[in-house]
Design a protein around this motif. Structure first.
Motif, PDB file in Angstrom:
ATOM      1  N   ASN A 269      -8.092  11.198   5.021  1.00 31.17           N
ATOM      2  CA  ASN A 269      -6.836  10.956   5.743  1.00 31.17           C
ATOM      3  C   ASN A 269      -6.304   9.539   5.563  1.00 31.17           C
ATOM      4  OD1 ASN A 269      -6.608  13.558   6.999  1.00 31.17           O
ATOM      5  ND2 ASN A 269      -8.316  12.961   8.326  1.00 31.17           N
ATOM      6  N   ALA A 270      -6.996   8.711   4.778  1.00 37.18           N
ATOM      7  CA  ALA A 270      -6.536   7.340   4.565  1.00 37.18           C
ATOM      8  C   ALA A 270      -5.194   7.346   3.852  1.00 37.18           C
ATOM      9  CB  ALA A 270      -7.566   6.562   3.745  1.00 37.18           C
ATOM     10  N   ALA A 271      -4.404   6.310   4.125  1.00 38.53           N
ATOM     11  CA  ALA A 271      -3.046   6.232   3.571  1.00 38.53           C
ATOM     12  C   ALA A 271      -2.924   5.044   2.635  1.00 38.53           C
ATOM     13  CB  ALA A 271      -2.021   6.112   4.703  1.00 38.53           C
ATOM     14  N   SER A 272      -2.377   5.276   1.449  1.00 39.94           N
ATOM     15  CA  SER A 272      -2.140   4.227   0.461  1.00 39.94           C
ATOM     16  C   SER A 272      -0.690   4.329   0.005  1.00 39.94           C
ATOM     17  CB  SER A 272      -3.088   4.381  -0.735  1.00 39.94           C
ATOM     18  OG  SER A 272      -4.436   4.230  -0.340  1.00 39.94           O
ATOM     19  N   VAL A 273       0.089   3.290   0.259  1.00 46.72           N
ATOM     20  CA  VAL A 273       1.534   3.339   0.029  1.00 46.72           C
ATOM     21  C   VAL A 273       1.975   2.121  -0.771  1.00 46.72           C
ATOM     22  CG1 VAL A 273       3.806   3.358   1.139  1.00 46.72           C
ATOM     23  CG2 VAL A 273       1.905   4.643   2.156  1.00 46.72           C
ATOM     24  N   LEU A 274       2.738   2.355  -1.829  1.00 42.90           N
ATOM     25  CA  LEU A 274       3.391   1.291  -2.596  1.00 42.90           C
ATOM     26  C   LEU A 274       4.868   1.285  -2.248  1.00 42.90           C
ATOM     27  CD1 LEU A 274       3.735  -0.819  -4.884  1.00 42.90           C
ATOM     28  CD2 LEU A 274       3.935   1.120  -6.474  1.00 42.90           C
ATOM     29  N   ILE A 275       5.391   0.114  -1.896  1.00 34.90           N
ATOM     30  CA  ILE A 275       6.811  -0.047  -1.593  1.00 34.90           C
ATOM     31  C   ILE A 275       7.386  -1.045  -2.597  1.00 34.90           C
ATOM     32  CG2 ILE A 275       8.502  -0.768   0.155  1.00 34.90           C
ATOM     33  CD1 ILE A 275       6.382  -0.034   2.285  1.00 34.90           C
ATOM     34  N   THR A 276       8.375  -0.610  -3.378  1.00 37.68           N
ATOM     35  CA  THR A 276       8.876  -1.458  -4.455  1.00 37.68           C
ATOM     36  C   THR A 276      10.315  -1.096  -4.818  1.00 37.68           C
ATOM     37  OG1 THR A 276       8.429  -2.221  -6.718  1.00 37.68           O
ATOM     38  CG2 THR A 276       7.984   0.114  -6.245  1.00 37.68           C
ATOM     39  N   ALA A 277      11.003  -2.051  -5.404  1.00 40.45           N
ATOM     40  CA  ALA A 277      12.338  -1.805  -5.959  1.00 40.45           C
ATOM     41  C   ALA A 277      12.268  -1.601  -7.470  1.00 40.45           C
ATOM     42  CB  ALA A 277      13.265  -2.971  -5.625  1.00 40.45           C
ATOM     43  N   SER A 278      11.054  -1.596  -8.031  1.00 36.78           N
ATOM     44  CA  SER A 278      10.869  -1.492  -9.474  1.00 36.78           C
ATOM     45  C   SER A 278      10.396  -0.099  -9.859  1.00 36.78           C
ATOM     46  CB  SER A 278       9.858  -2.529  -9.955  1.00 36.78           C
ATOM     47  OG  SER A 278       9.526  -2.306 -11.306  1.00 36.78           O
ATOM     48  N   GLU A 279      11.282   0.681 -10.493  1.00 38.91           N
ATOM     49  CA  GLU A 279      10.901   2.013 -10.947  1.00 38.91           C
ATOM     50  C   GLU A 279       9.846   1.920 -12.040  1.00 38.91           C
ATOM     51  OE1 GLU A 279      12.940   6.118 -12.716  1.00 38.91           O
ATOM     52  OE2 GLU A 279      14.197   4.406 -12.147  1.00 38.91           O
TER      53      GLU A 279
END
Length: 437
Positions: A269-279
């Motif tokens: 259930n761990a969460a790993s999220v990348l937030i970026t403006a670079s496609e």
């Protein structure tokens, strides 16, 4: 592998971000009907009930709740030299940081003879829960015990599950960590029953209840903490581990990927999220996650977490929106991999802990950065802080006025008491020879 949330082409509001961002869910309410009878039974029957639940759920029943001193000493004697050295280094760093956190008393003089002093009183007795399901967590012993010690707590008990493979006692590395910190009281109890036993104790078994329970655990531990909150204090209801990485084109996609994987191996259930403006970065990170996730010891667990709806990549238009999204997500751990990373990190307001640049990965904080790794999860970093020396301190005000100082402010107190229609408040002032204006 990672799900994509594309928020480009608009400036999402906070409300929209809360709905759109990947988020895992652990429904504490759903297990309350299961946990409540356990808590009630342990409150009524104490240690015997706690041990019975441990035997039922975990298939192990230690000879007694309290771990004998000789078992703790043997664990320390058998600790591998490199692990002992690593723990000692971590202890020194964590202690240095948490010792510096302790606030000093401060007296404010409002007028001659009118003072308010704020002092900080340590919680008298604390219960420190250390989980022991899918991994062994001696680091959690350090993160709970050291801030309590630095706060000046005089009595503490570490509570951690017994293990079948170790004769019904907790994992030896957990016990060795306790020994290194001078903790003499360890209870071999886990789960909801452990939290209940910490809250209610058992006089007949010589188990004194605590005033506060801290430490992470599964959803059943979180539910038990909710149920005993008020009988004792709690730090928080911990959810699964989570990481948000705020990154731009300057980021190394391999480093971002391995950091996302590092937290995914905790739990499905761990969460790993990348937030970026670079496609471009998003594509490279996704490919690296796919390539590397299967290589870890805990590959099945990590891949399950990374492929779950709680994990993913969030694409936005620009850095400003990326910062807003990161703040809306309010991760337990936030890494910043951008140009001018320190400046960007200073603009963030919601995170359990912020890790700046390519050489400050979250595992550093998990073990030996000196910071604490017991941190708010599930977005609660918007209003909660992680475990620290402050957690174990109660600020108390000492109010001291002499006659002249009370006489100066007394008419105002009388006026406010009258306005609130609490005349006895005003009479308490008048009884001291002070009249209203």
């Amino acid at each position: 592998m990672l799900h994509l949330t594309d928020l480009r082409g608009r400036k999402p509001s906070t409300s929209e971000l809360r709905r759109a961002l990947p988020r895992g869910s652990v429904d504490v309410n759903a297990v309350l009907p299961t946990v409540a009878p356990i808590v009630e039974d342990v409150a009524a029957r104490g240690a015997s009930a706690a041990l019975a639940y441990g035997e039922r759920f975990d298939g192990v029943r230690p000879a007694n709740v309290r771990v004998p001193r000789e078992v703790i000493d043997e664990a320390l004697a058998g600790l591998a030299a490199e692990v002992r050295e690593a723990l000692e280094v971590a202890i020194a760093r964590i202690r240095t940081v948490h010792a510096a956190q302790k606030p000093q008393p401060r007296t404010t003089e409002l007028a001659p003879g009118a003072t308010v002093t704020e002092k900080f009183i340590p919680i008298s007795r604390v219960g420190l829960y250390v989980p022991g399901g899918k991994a062994v967590y001696p680091s959690s012993v350090l993160m709970n015990v050291i801030p309590a010690q630095e706060a000046g707590t005089s009595s503490m008990v570490v509570c951690t599950p017994p293990q079948v493979e170790f004769g019904g006692w907790p994992h030896p590395t957990i016990l060795a960590a306790c020994a290194l910190l001078g903790v003499e009281e360890v209870w071999a109890v886990g789960g909801a029953q452990a939290v209940a036993l910490l809250a209610y104790g058992d006089d007949a078994a010589g188990l004194e209840p605590v005033d506060m329970v801290t430490g992470p655990g599964n959803v059943f531990v979180a539910a038990a903490k909710r149920l005993v909150n008020g009988v004792v204090g709690i730090d928080a209801e911990a959810g699964p581990s989570e990481i948000a990485v705020l990154a731009d084109d300057s980021a190394d996609p391999t480093l971002v990927a391995v950091d996302l994987i590092s937290q995914a191996e905790h739990d499905e259930n761990a969460a790993s999220v990348l937030i970026t403006a670079s496609e471009s970065l998003a594509r490279k990170v996704d490919a690296e996650v796919e390539r590397l996730a299967g290589l870890t010891l805990n590959a099945d667990r990590a891949r399950s977490a990374l492929g779950g709806r709680q994990s993913g990549i969030v694409l936005v238009d620009d850095l400003v929106t990326a910062i807003a999204a990161t703040d809306a997500y309010a991760s337990e751990h936030t890494e910043v991999h951008t140009e001018n990373a320190r400046e960007v990190a200073e603009r963030l307001t919601n995170a359990g802990a912020i890790f700046i640049g390519p050489y400050s990965p979250v595992p550093l904080g998990d073990y030996a950065a000196g910071s604490n790794h017991v941190l708010p999860t599930s977005g609660t970093a918007r209003f909660n802080a992680g475990l620290s020396t402050h957690t174990f301190l109660k600020p108390v005000n000492l109010v001291e006025y002499d006659e002249a100082a009370l006489r100066e402010v007394g008419p105002h107190i009388i006026a406010l008491a009258a306005e609130e229609q609490l005349p006895a408040h005003g009479e308490a002032i008048k009884a001291r020879g002070i009249e209203g204006s």
